[in-house]
Design an enzyme around this catalytic site. Structure first.
Site, PDB file in Angstrom:
ATOM      1  N   ARG A 148       0.881  -1.181   0.000  1.00 58.71           N
ATOM      2  CA  ARG A 148       0.000   0.000   0.000  1.00 58.71           C
ATOM      3  C   ARG A 148       0.914   1.225   0.000  1.00 58.71           C
ATOM      4  O   ARG A 148       1.540   1.518   1.008  1.00 58.71           O
ATOM      5  CB  ARG A 148      -0.910  -0.026   1.231  1.00 58.71           C
ATOM      6  CG  ARG A 148      -1.446   1.335   1.616  1.00 58.71           C
ATOM      7  CD  ARG A 148      -2.559   1.279   2.615  1.00 58.71           C
ATOM      8  NE  ARG A 148      -2.223   0.708   3.914  1.00 58.71           N
ATOM      9  CZ  ARG A 148      -1.522   1.333   4.872  1.00 58.71           C
ATOM     10  NH1 ARG A 148      -1.026   2.535   4.678  1.00 58.71           N
ATOM     11  NH2 ARG A 148      -1.301   0.733   6.032  1.00 58.71           N
ATOM     12  N   HIS A 204      -3.390   4.318   4.981  1.00 61.25           N
ATOM     13  CA  HIS A 204      -4.480   3.346   5.111  1.00 61.25           C
ATOM     14  C   HIS A 204      -5.789   3.969   4.602  1.00 61.25           C
ATOM     15  O   HIS A 204      -6.504   3.383   3.800  1.00 61.25           O
ATOM     16  CB  HIS A 204      -4.614   2.928   6.577  1.00 61.25           C
ATOM     17  CG  HIS A 204      -5.833   2.136   6.868  1.00 61.25           C
ATOM     18  ND1 HIS A 204      -5.994   0.845   6.433  1.00 61.25           N
ATOM     19  CD2 HIS A 204      -6.985   2.463   7.519  1.00 61.25           C
ATOM     20  CE1 HIS A 204      -7.181   0.404   6.813  1.00 61.25           C
ATOM     21  NE2 HIS A 204      -7.803   1.360   7.468  1.00 61.25           N
ATOM     22  N   TYR A 256       4.655   5.312  11.160  1.00 61.59           N
ATOM     23  CA  TYR A 256       5.005   3.914  11.434  1.00 61.59           C
ATOM     24  C   TYR A 256       5.779   3.232  10.305  1.00 61.59           C
ATOM     25  O   TYR A 256       6.158   2.081  10.438  1.00 61.59           O
ATOM     26  CB  TYR A 256       3.735   3.108  11.786  1.00 61.59           C
ATOM     27  CG  TYR A 256       2.609   3.175  10.769  1.00 61.59           C
ATOM     28  CD1 TYR A 256       2.575   2.311   9.673  1.00 61.59           C
ATOM     29  CD2 TYR A 256       1.586   4.109  10.896  1.00 61.59           C
ATOM     30  CE1 TYR A 256       1.561   2.378   8.750  1.00 61.59           C
ATOM     31  CE2 TYR A 256       0.555   4.178   9.965  1.00 61.59           C
ATOM     32  CZ  TYR A 256       0.544   3.305   8.897  1.00 61.59           C
ATOM     33  OH  TYR A 256      -0.472   3.373   7.972  1.00 61.59           O
TER      34      TYR A 256
HETATM   35  C1  LIG Z   1     -13.702  -6.663  12.740  1.00 65.15           C
HETATM   36  C2  LIG Z   1     -12.932  -5.364  12.603  1.00 65.15           C
HETATM   37  N1  LIG Z   1     -11.910  -5.102  13.446  1.00 65.15           N
HETATM   38  C3  LIG Z   1     -11.216  -3.956  13.337  1.00 65.15           C
HETATM   39  C4  LIG Z   1     -11.547  -3.040  12.372  1.00 65.15           C
HETATM   40  C5  LIG Z   1     -10.759  -1.750  12.247  1.00 65.15           C
HETATM   41  N2  LIG Z   1      -9.911  -1.802  11.038  1.00 65.15           N
HETATM   42  C6  LIG Z   1     -10.258  -1.146   9.920  1.00 65.15           C
HETATM   43  S1  LIG Z   1      -9.157  -1.389   8.684  1.00 65.15           S
HETATM   44  C7  LIG Z   1      -8.179  -2.364   9.645  1.00 65.15           C
HETATM   45  C8  LIG Z   1      -6.895  -2.963   9.090  1.00 65.15           C
HETATM   46  C9  LIG Z   1      -7.148  -3.936   7.980  1.00 65.15           C
HETATM   47  O1  LIG Z   1      -5.953  -4.349   7.412  1.00 65.15           O
HETATM   48  P1  LIG Z   1      -5.910  -5.381   6.232  1.00 65.15           P
HETATM   49  O2  LIG Z   1      -6.869  -6.490   6.489  1.00 65.15           O
HETATM   50  O3  LIG Z   1      -4.489  -5.758   6.000  1.00 65.15           O
HETATM   51  O4  LIG Z   1      -6.485  -4.575   4.962  1.00 65.15           O
HETATM   52  P2  LIG Z   1      -5.937  -3.239   4.286  1.00 65.15           P
HETATM   53  O5  LIG Z   1      -6.624  -2.092   4.995  1.00 65.15           O
HETATM   54  O6  LIG Z   1      -4.457  -3.205   4.451  1.00 65.15           O
HETATM   55  O7  LIG Z   1      -6.356  -3.280   2.855  1.00 65.15           O
HETATM   56  C10 LIG Z   1      -8.724  -2.493  10.926  1.00 65.15           C
HETATM   57  C11 LIG Z   1      -8.103  -3.267  12.021  1.00 65.15           C
HETATM   58  C12 LIG Z   1     -12.639  -3.336  11.511  1.00 65.15           C
HETATM   59  N3  LIG Z   1     -13.009  -2.515  10.537  1.00 65.15           N
HETATM   60  N4  LIG Z   1     -13.298  -4.503  11.637  1.00 65.15           N
END
Ligand SMILES: Cc1ncc(C[n+]2csc(CCOP(=O)(O)OP(=O)(O)O)c2C)c(N)n1
Length: 375
Positions: free
Chosen positions: A266, A270, A279
């Site tokens: 990425r 985020h 970070y």
């Molecule tokens: C069940 C749940 N836990 C926590 C969150 C908060 N949250 C939003 S995005 C994220 C990180 C997701 O990372 P990843 O799965 O690697 O996907 P990326 O955003 O990198 O595409 C988190 C923890 C959420 N949306 N849903």
């Protein structure tokens, strides 16, 4: 007897330990598993993949700009992940169905989402601007990993219908730490469901690196569930196309689920609310800049005499046109009547919903200017 007394506990493997067909400098590399799946990809088809990625990059940048201008509440950029999204989505057929997270803009566009679909949800004008049945993609999922369970359920439906189709579950590396994904993989393996798990390993789950979550490459987890897997270069559109064609073909022909780990990065934050400089270090970013998914296709097309100024201008014009339509859809958006948000919750009337509608209506009426409503 199977002994697992000494499991692998070394940190995650190198990001270079992937199957790839196009090296970062644009050289076409052979691969005994993947080559056959892209044998038909001639220069015009490769130019099409490049065009899709370039348009996606521009629309993604437009989303960031619209958010910065206060027109959208939030935007989750996908710069850097274009090859994973376009390569995999181009492998799908119309009758296949995708279940994504919030970052798969390229999948929505490839499946025919409209400019309004791209922005209205992020503008807070609607729960979902897309009609899933029309686009062949479920509404974007914010709950991490939940869509994998939906994808498996849908795949089991396909199986029972006897249809020759498959579902795709897109999720991030962070989602691999969620219980839903484990449940989805158990069900998929048990029922040999026609589903493809596509894990976009973009190295970070907001501020947590993948190395913290996984001691082994994520693709190595799938065989533990009885699901075959492949780890591909997620910045190589050809490899992503080939791997997804392989996986979808297996699923459609009754061989069961497959798992793809697309190793990518990425490049941006985020979301527009995040500051990755807190970070991530600059050297890491520079490393991935050298592996840009668009640059390698351009280098390859140039090497075979298929990339010139005319093509570059044509791609830029296509991107301009779509970005213009996205911006117009955003600026012309009209906020719907608040009560209409309950319209599509159920297909049939429902007493609980009627009560909610009544209460919400009364609440909204309490803001009316005439003293009568307030009293
Ligand atoms: C069940 C749940 N836990 C926590 C969150 C908060 N949250 C939003 S995005 C994220 C990180 C997701 O990372 P990843 O799965 O690697 O996907 P990326 O955003 O990198 O595409 C988190 C923890 C959420 N949306 N849903």
């Amino acid at each position: 007897m199977v002994y697992t007394l000494a499991p692998v506990t070394a940190p995650v493997d190198s990001v270079e330990d992937v199957a790839r067909l196009l090296s970062p400098d644009g050289t076409r590399l052979p691969d005994r598993h993947l080559d056959a799946w892209v044998a038909d990809v001639d220069p015009p088809a490769l130019r099409g993949l490049y065009r899709d990625m370039a348009v996606l990059r521009r629309v993604d940048a437009e989303g960031v700009a619209l958010q910065r201008q206060g027109q959208l509440g939030l935007w989750p950029p996908c710069r850097g992940q274009e090859a994973t999204q376009i390569g995999s989505a181009r492998a799908m057929r119309r009758e296949d169905f995708a279940f994504t997270s919030y970052r798969e803009l390229g999948v929505f566009l490839t499946r025919g989402a409209t400019p309004a679909d791209v922005v209205l949800t992020w503008r807070g004008e609607t729960h979902s601007s897309m009609d899933p049945a029309q686009v062949g993609v479920a509404i974007p999922q914010i709950i991490i990993g939940a869509q994998t369970v939906h994808a498996v359920g849908y795949a089991m439906g396909i199986q029972r219908d006897g249809a020759e189709a498959a579902s795709m579950a897109y999720f991030g590396d962070g989602a691999m730490s969620e219980g839903d994904v484990g449940e989805a993989m158990v069900f998929a393996a048990t029922f040999a469901a026609p589903v493809v798990f596509l894990c976009t390993n973009n190295q970070w789950a907001i501020s947590e690196p993948v190395s913290l979550q996984s001691r082994i490459p994520l693709s190595r987890r799938a065989p533990g569930y009885g699901i075959p897997s492949i780890r591909v270069d997620g910045n190589d559109v050809l490899a992503c196309l080939a791997a997804t064609r392989w996986a979808l073909d297996r699923a459609r022909t009754g061989a069961g689920p497959a798992f793809i780990e697309a190793v990518t990065y990425r490049m941006g934050p985020h979301t527009t609310s995040d500051d990755p400089t807190r970070y991530r270090d600059a050297a890491e970013l520079a490393f991935w800049e050298q592996r840009d998914p668009l640059a390698r296709v351009e280098a390859h097309l140039r090497a075979i005499g298929e990339f010139d100024d005319v093509f570059r201008d044509e791609v830029a014009a296509a991107a301009d046109e779509l970005c213009g339509a996205v911006r117009t859809a955003c600026l012309d958006a009209r906020t719907p009547e608040p009560l209409t948000m309950l319209d599509d919750v159920y297909a049939e009337p429902h007493p609980a919903l009627d009560l909610q509608r009544e209460r919400l209506g009364a609440y909204l009426a309490s803001f009316a200017d005439d003293g009568e409503a307030r009293a």
